[in-house]
Design a protein around this motif. Structure first.
Motif, PDB file in Angstrom:
ATOM      1  N   SER A  49       0.827  -1.190   0.000  1.00  0.00           N
ATOM      2  CA  SER A  49       0.000   0.000   0.000  1.00  0.00           C
ATOM      3  C   SER A  49       0.867   1.246   0.000  1.00  0.00           C
ATOM      4  CB  SER A  49      -0.921   0.024   1.230  1.00  0.00           C
ATOM      5  OG  SER A  49      -1.851   1.090   1.137  1.00  0.00           O
ATOM      6  N   ARG A  57      -4.683  10.317  -2.027  1.00  0.00           N
ATOM      7  CA  ARG A  57      -4.581   9.188  -2.959  1.00  0.00           C
ATOM      8  C   ARG A  57      -3.962   7.985  -2.270  1.00  0.00           C
ATOM      9  NH1 ARG A  57      -0.716  11.372  -6.706  1.00  0.00           N
ATOM     10  NH2 ARG A  57      -0.517  13.040  -5.205  1.00  0.00           N
ATOM     11  N   THR A  58      -4.532   6.833  -2.543  1.00  0.00           N
ATOM     12  CA  THR A  58      -4.017   5.593  -1.983  1.00  0.00           C
ATOM     13  C   THR A  58      -4.045   4.503  -3.046  1.00  0.00           C
ATOM     14  OG1 THR A  58      -6.217   4.939  -1.182  1.00  0.00           O
ATOM     15  CG2 THR A  58      -4.801   6.107   0.376  1.00  0.00           C
ATOM     16  N   ILE A  59      -3.152   3.545  -2.918  1.00  0.00           N
ATOM     17  CA  ILE A  59      -3.159   2.371  -3.786  1.00  0.00           C
ATOM     18  C   ILE A  59      -2.886   1.142  -2.935  1.00  0.00           C
ATOM     19  CG2 ILE A  59      -2.532   3.460  -5.978  1.00  0.00           C
ATOM     20  CD1 ILE A  59       0.381   2.727  -5.422  1.00  0.00           C
ATOM     21  N   TYR A  60      -3.339  -0.017  -3.432  1.00  0.00           N
ATOM     22  CA  TYR A  60      -3.186  -1.270  -2.700  1.00  0.00           C
ATOM     23  C   TYR A  60      -2.830  -2.394  -3.658  1.00  0.00           C
ATOM     24  CZ  TYR A  60      -5.751   1.213   0.946  1.00  0.00           C
ATOM     25  OH  TYR A  60      -6.145   2.127   1.897  1.00  0.00           O
ATOM     26  N   ASP A  62      -3.285  -6.183  -4.933  1.00  0.00           N
ATOM     27  CA  ASP A  62      -4.485  -7.015  -5.018  1.00  0.00           C
ATOM     28  C   ASP A  62      -4.605  -7.966  -3.830  1.00  0.00           C
ATOM     29  OD1 ASP A  62      -4.385  -7.384  -8.653  1.00  0.00           O
ATOM     30  OD2 ASP A  62      -5.210  -5.801  -7.384  1.00  0.00           O
ATOM     31  N   LYS A  65      -6.241  -5.786  -1.029  1.00  0.00           N
ATOM     32  CA  LYS A  65      -7.330  -4.873  -1.351  1.00  0.00           C
ATOM     33  C   LYS A  65      -8.629  -5.347  -0.697  1.00  0.00           C
ATOM     34  CE  LYS A  65      -6.724  -3.224  -5.380  1.00  0.00           C
ATOM     35  NZ  LYS A  65      -6.649  -3.081  -6.847  1.00  0.00           N
ATOM     36  N   THR A 107       3.454   4.887  -5.612  1.00  0.00           N
ATOM     37  CA  THR A 107       3.871   3.656  -6.247  1.00  0.00           C
ATOM     38  C   THR A 107       4.047   2.554  -5.212  1.00  0.00           C
ATOM     39  OG1 THR A 107       5.634   2.658  -7.596  1.00  0.00           O
ATOM     40  CG2 THR A 107       6.293   4.378  -6.065  1.00  0.00           C
TER      41      THR A 107
END
Length: 126
Positions: A49, A57-60, A62, A65, A107
């Motif tokens: 993450s 903004r956030t990303i994870y 799979d 998630k 990233t």
């Protein structure tokens, strides 16, 4: 020397939850994107993450998630990883890392991060 310090790890049963704080020492986090990574012995590290400097903004990955959530409190100089519905395969050491926000977008690539904590162990077992 800039420092990141993870805490909150421990032993939890499958299906349980943990919250991992990542605290900054000797610098302020507000200009940094923060990522969480994990790496088991003998295995490739995994970015799980990342959160932007503002928190907008956030990303994870799979693999986490829907179960993990990242957040930050810049006033407390701390980023959190909330881990729910933990599975035995989540067992490993978790690290946080910092990257200056202006160098690029958020990233999960560990090579893009400059400062690293020493990690905290999470064990999911009955």
């Amino acid at each position: 020397q800039l420092q990141l310090v993870e805490s909150g790890g421990g032993l939890v049963q499958p299906g349980g939850s943990l919250r991992l704080p990542c605290a900054a020492r000797r610098f302020t986090l507000e200009n940094y994107a923060i990522g969480w990574f994990r790496q088991a012995p003998g295995k490739e590290g995994e970015g799980i993450s990342c959160i932007s400097s503002s928190g907008g903004r956030t990303i994870y990955a799979d693999s986490v998630k829907g179960r993990f959530s990242i957040s930050r409190e810049n006033a407390k100089n701390t980023v959190y990883l909330q881990m729910n519905s933990l599975k035995p395969e989540d067992t490993t050491v978790y690290y946080c890392a910092a990257r200056l926000s202006y160098v690029g977008p958020i990233t999960l690539k560990k090579g893009k991060f400059t400062y690293w904590g020493k990690g905290t162990q999470v064990t999911v077992s009955s």
